[in-house]
Design an enzyme around this catalytic site. Structure first.
Site, PDB file in Angstrom:
ATOM      1  N   THR A  51       0.829  -1.196   0.000  1.00 53.01           N
ATOM      2  CA  THR A  51       0.000   0.000   0.000  1.00 53.01           C
ATOM      3  C   THR A  51       0.869   1.254   0.000  1.00 53.01           C
ATOM      4  OG1 THR A  51      -1.528  -1.249   1.354  1.00 53.01           O
ATOM      5  CG2 THR A  51      -1.966   1.089   1.116  1.00 53.01           C
ATOM      6  N   GLN A  52       0.730   2.074  -1.030  1.00 51.15           N
ATOM      7  CA  GLN A  52       1.483   3.315  -1.114  1.00 51.15           C
ATOM      8  C   GLN A  52       0.627   4.492  -0.650  1.00 51.15           C
ATOM      9  OE1 GLN A  52       4.736   3.247  -2.338  1.00 51.15           O
ATOM     10  NE2 GLN A  52       4.433   1.044  -2.280  1.00 51.15           N
TER      11      GLN A  52
END
Lengths: 266, 283
Positions: free
Chosen positions: A43-44
């Site tokens: 997850t960015q």
């Protein structure tokens, strides 16, 4: 990890092979990197998000409030999403941030509550235990460089003791008599503090409800990711109750004179 | 010792439907020196008789603190006890770490019972050769459990394990109904009387061979115990005052003999159970 010595520490490995480990045509591709690292994505940024959650202590227990919007970027994508979630019989959590991560946490907690129930030994997880558990989960995930992208409020009342605390994607925790996540921490929290601090033991349910409704109205005016539909969760000696969605009454007459509101004339 | 045909492998039943290896493991518990546990409404306590290998040797430790709220007394193989007590400590720490909650005592006992049960069913393993008395307090009050290498665990009002523990058990069975409302001092006295029953003819309880474990608020003889009364082990000097509180055995027997004859207690107080006779203060 690249296992080929010829590729180590050379900006241009294709130029030569000092160790003669490969015939020229069999050289490993210099552009090749670790297949595993490339295959894994973490997850960015949050995708579908919920905005602020507010929580306050009052005389008989704790109150949380959150609107029912799940945004996709700046798009108001889902307008009827419940962001308050009961856990066991004496706890409620409220989530802002990534809604899919929140759904994952809901399944984790459901599993936990079922296991605890199955013990059938009169011990029960209260708000303090749920909060500690969540903080360990959140910190564990951030330590894997793969955080659950949420700010959570945990509220509850057990054995006559009120509990309200915060935990976020870094595993940071704190406890206070008024807490707000996200944009609410800037806009609503000063209002809540003025209204609540020092009066935690005297505020009635009606007064507490009024304070939160006023704060939600201010947030709806100022927070572009918010909605005029909200739910309130109450935890008191009777247990957890989460209200049906309610509409915030707003007044937009003042806006007519504001440039940028409505159709543009000149 | 008898030699059985069906005892070389613990996973094989004998034709009588018994697991001989498991029964031998229970015998190993009986080889260990005695331990006694009692519970009142406010306290759970352990008393244990320590052994030494000789005049020159120290006494073998019989009690272990697992966490602030739990402690155990062991009978049987000390090395097996260390494996299980280390496991219990891990479980207790994990509960504090993950939930910030002292582990409920029943769950702790169940976890080692489950571990021991596996060893009675899987090929190539052996049962643990040790039994525990586990005391502790949690949200549901003070507790006393017995754990056996067969994988059984039960909660008790009072229990004894180890060598000659049947004599102690007989004492406990006679008096346990009075334990619930006992003060800590009275409870310890009952425990010491029970433990004394398990001694060999020429032996007696001393500050060197007696351990007392307590879960619950402080006794009048204790100092520096936190308000909640976390688990602590008394050994050496601090035990003396409790040993002195015991009614000498001859006196106790004489009183017991008198009791049926004179129904009312000598001090004229409300009629009490015969068991309360040896609770009166001794000088």
């Amino acid at each position: 990890m690249d296992h080929f010595p010829t590729s180590w520490g050379r900006p241009r490995t294709e130029a030569y092979d000092a160790y003669n480990t490969f015939p020229l045509h069999q050289r490993p591709n210099p552009g090749h990197k670790d297949a595993f690292a490339e295959g894994v994505q973490r997850t960015q940024q949050p995708i579908v998000t919920g905005t602020s959650v507010l929580g306050i202590l009052y005389k008989d227990g704790i109150m949380l409030v959150a609107d029912t919007l799940a945004s996709y970027g700046s798009l108001a994508r889902f307008k009827s999403i419940q962001r308050l979630h009961p856990v066991g019989s004496s706890t409620v959590i409220g989530a802002s941030g990534d809604m899919s991560d929140f759904q994952y946490l809901q399944t984790l907690l459901e599993e936990l509550i079922i296991e605890e129930f199955a013990e059938a030994d009169k011990h029960e997880l209260g708000p303090a235990e749920i909060h500690e558990y969540l903080s360990r989960i959140m910190y564990g995930r951030r330590s894997k460089m793969n955080p659950l992208w949420n700010s959570l409020l945990v509220a509850g009342k057990k054995d006559g003791k009120r509990f309200l605390a915060y935990v976020d994607l870094l595993g940071t925790t704190y406890s206070a008599s008024t807490i707000a996540t996200g944009y609410g921490a800037y806009i609503a929290l000063p209002l809540l503090r003025t209204a609540v601090e020092g009066k935690e033991d005297t505020l009635t349910e009606e007064e507490a409800r009024k304070i939160l409704e006023d704060a939600m109205r201010v947030l709806f005016y100022r927070d572009a990711r918010s909605l005029d539909k909200y739910q309130i969760a109450i935890v008191n000696d009777e247990g957890v109750t989460i209200s049906e969605p309610k509409k915030i009454e707003t007044e937009w007459g003042f806006a007519e004179g504001i440039r940028g509101y409505g159709a543009q004339i000149q | 010792m008898y030699r059985n045909t069906y005892d070389s492998d613990n996973t094989v039943f004998s034709p009588q439907g018994r697991l001989h290896q498991v029964e031998y493991a229970l015998e190993a518990v009986k080889q260990g020196s005695a331990a006694v546990g009692l519970r009142s409404k406010t306290h759970a306590i352990l008393l244990a008789l320590k052994r030494s290998t000789g005049e020159l040797a120290s006494y073998q430790q019989k009690m272990y603190r697992i966490d602030d709220h739990v402690g155990i007394a062991i009978a049987g193989l000390t090395s097996d006890a260390r494996v299980l007590s280390n496991f219990m400590r891990q479980q207790a720490m994990s509960s504090r770490m993950v939930f910030n909650r002292p582990i409920p005592v029943n769950r702790l006992v169940s976890s080692i019972a489950d571990k021991a049960q596996v060893n009675t069913q899987e090929y190539g393993r052996r049962p643990y050769g040790v039994g525990f008395l586990v005391i502790g307090q949690d949200k549901t009050g003070p507790h006393l459990y017995e754990f056996a290498p067969s994988g059984n665990s039960y909660e008790y009002y009072a229990m004894s394990i180890g060598a000659r523990s049947q004599s102690a058990k007989t004492y406990l069975e006679k008096h346990f109904e009075s334990f619930a409302d006992c003060t800590l001092e009275d409870l310890i006295r009952h425990g010491l009387h029970a433990l004394r029953e398990s001694l060999q003819q020429d032996k007696e309880l001393t500050i060197n061979n007696t351990s007392i474990g307590i879960a619950g608020p402080a006794s009048v003889h204790e100092k520096d115990v936190p308000a909640g009364g976390s688990f602590r082990i008394l050994e050496g000097e601090p035990v003396e005052v409790f040993l002195k509180s015991m009614v000498p055995k001859e006196t106790a027997e004489a009183q017991a003999a008198e009791a049926p004859a004179a129904e009312a207690p000598p001090d004229g107080a409300a009629p009490a159970q015969a068991g309360d006779q040896d609770v009166s203060m001794a000088e």
